[in-house]
Design a protein around this motif. Structure first.
Motif, PDB file in Angstrom:
ATOM      1  N   ARG A 129      45.294  39.364  33.624  1.00 55.01           N
ATOM      2  CA  ARG A 129      45.716  40.219  34.743  1.00 55.01           C
ATOM      3  C   ARG A 129      46.145  39.370  35.944  1.00 55.01           C
ATOM      4  NH1 ARG A 129      44.669  42.844  30.766  1.00 55.01           N
ATOM      5  NH2 ARG A 129      46.832  42.148  30.544  1.00 55.01           N
ATOM      6  N   HIS A 320      46.537  47.880  35.037  1.00 58.15           N
ATOM      7  CA  HIS A 320      46.913  46.852  36.011  1.00 58.15           C
ATOM      8  C   HIS A 320      48.331  47.080  36.522  1.00 58.15           C
ATOM      9  CE1 HIS A 320      47.634  42.481  37.288  1.00 58.15           C
ATOM     10  NE2 HIS A 320      46.707  42.971  38.079  1.00 58.15           N
ATOM     11  N   LYS A 323      48.047  49.618  39.197  1.00 57.95           N
ATOM     12  CA  LYS A 323      47.451  49.021  40.397  1.00 57.95           C
ATOM     13  C   LYS A 323      48.494  48.220  41.180  1.00 57.95           C
ATOM     14  CE  LYS A 323      43.379  46.284  41.766  1.00 57.95           C
ATOM     15  NZ  LYS A 323      44.021  45.513  42.832  1.00 57.95           N
TER      16      LYS A 323
END
Length: 363
Positions: A129, A320, A323
């Motif tokens: 990530r 992710h 996000k």
């Protein structure tokens, strides 16, 4: 190779770029140089691979409200005269991040870069990530990313952190033409895998967390123990900041290398494209949804949800993506507000100057 070309000067002969010709013509007595170190009190610049001189920054740059991204950064080309920088030459590429704090600011990590080695250790430091976050900033700045997995020798000894499992975790990046190389940063033969990106005249910057092996890799490429290194904590594989400031170094191969301190925070600037973060496949799936404004929730005909349910899209990777999408959107809103405020100030300033001119006359 001339001294300037040896540190990355982009022209084989006379300067032909009109954006460069204008400041050069405005300062006929100045000499071009490259910023190799940036400090609070000024800069160190070089006109060749074996020199360096401290110079002062222009008075405007020393004002607190002067935009940080408009000051020179390591890797920038500048014009120098009388022991001071007199002009910043246009950048071809750069890595920027959102500066820490509530107010919107940009910070330039390095400039005029061809390739960025995103360094990640094959120990507890390994984090796909975080690599995606680096790629978002690197590609959006116009540079080519290469993921360099260090400590391959230790990973081979530890079944839980094998090279194969790390490569499998990054298979989506490899499918999008992001090069991934696993090396032992202490072994010269192993780091030879990076030679295609270290050709004469090229500039490479190392980014990654503290303890990832950036300084060790730099020493191996140099063939000498120039950069300080330290052991990492066993508990979390984190290291201390052995590199305290960004430094541009000429390598024996003819390339230039910029080592950077570990960065704990990687905030987007709002100028990024999520496809650059290795999410081009998710962006393409979104275009296949039945509705153009699909939020990938319970809407019928959602291609993203279908890929998740079929196991063709990693849920953690998709989370992710969401996000980062929100972070980029939030930063873009702040950037738009900042630009609008600047535009309003210019309009007000012009109106005020006009009123003063009307009342007192131009002077």
């Amino acid at each position: 190779m001339t001294p300037l070309r040896a540190i990355g000067w982009p022209f084989d002969g006379p300067v032909t770029d009109p954006d460069w010709l204008s400041p050069i013509a405005a300062h006929p007595q100045a000499r071009p140089a490259r910023v190799i170190e940036q400090h609070r009190s000024g800069y160190v610049v070089a006109e060749g691979p074996d020199d360096g001189a401290r110079v002062e920054s222009p008075p405007d740059w020393q004002r607190p409200r002067f935009p940080a991204q408009d000051r020179a950064a390591v890797g920038d080309w500048v014009l120098v005269a009388g022991g001071a920088i007199v002009a910043l030459l246009p950048r071809r590429s750069g890595i920027k991040r959102g500066a820490a704090g509530e107010h919107y600011k940009q910070q330039v990590i390095a400039a005029n870069i061809d390739t960025v080695f995103v360094v990640c250790g094959l120990d507890a430091d390994f984090n796909p990530r975080r690599i995606e976050r680096y790629l978002l900033l690197v590609r959006s700045g116009g540079s080519e990313p290469v993921v360099v997995l260090t400590k391959a020798d230790k990973a081979i000894e530890a079944e839980a952190s094998s090279v194969d499992s790390a490569m499998a975790a990054l298979v989506d990046l490899a499918a999008q033409d992001v090069a991934v190389r696993a090396v032992n940063a202490k072994d010269r033969d192993s780091v030879a895998a990076l030679e295609p990106w270290l050709q004469p005249g090229r500039t490479v910057v190392l980014v990654g967390s503290s303890g990832a092996g950036k300084s060790t890799l730099t020493n191996t490429l140099l063939g000498s123990e120039r950069m300080k290194t330290s052991d990492v904590r066993v508990s979390d594989s984190r290291g201390r900041h052995t590199t305290t400031h960004r430094t541009l170094i000429a390598l024996p191969s003819g390339a230039c290398l910029i080592d950077t301190p570990g960065m704990r925070e990687l905030k987007p600037t709002g100028e990024e494209d999520l496809a650059d973060g290795g999410f081009a496949d998710i962006e393409a799936l979104g275009e296949q949804c039945k509705f153009r404004d699909c939020q990938h929730g319970r809407e019928p005909g959602c291609a993203v949800r279908a890929a998740l349910e079929a196991g063709r899209l990693d849920p953690d990777r998709y989370a992710h993506y969401l996000k980062l999408r929100d972070e980029v959107a939030d930063a873009a809103d702040k950037l738009a507000t900042r630009l609008a405020q600047k535009a309003d100030k210019r309009v007000l300033s012009k109106a005020l100057n006009k009123r003063l001119d009307d009342k007192y006359g131009k002077h």
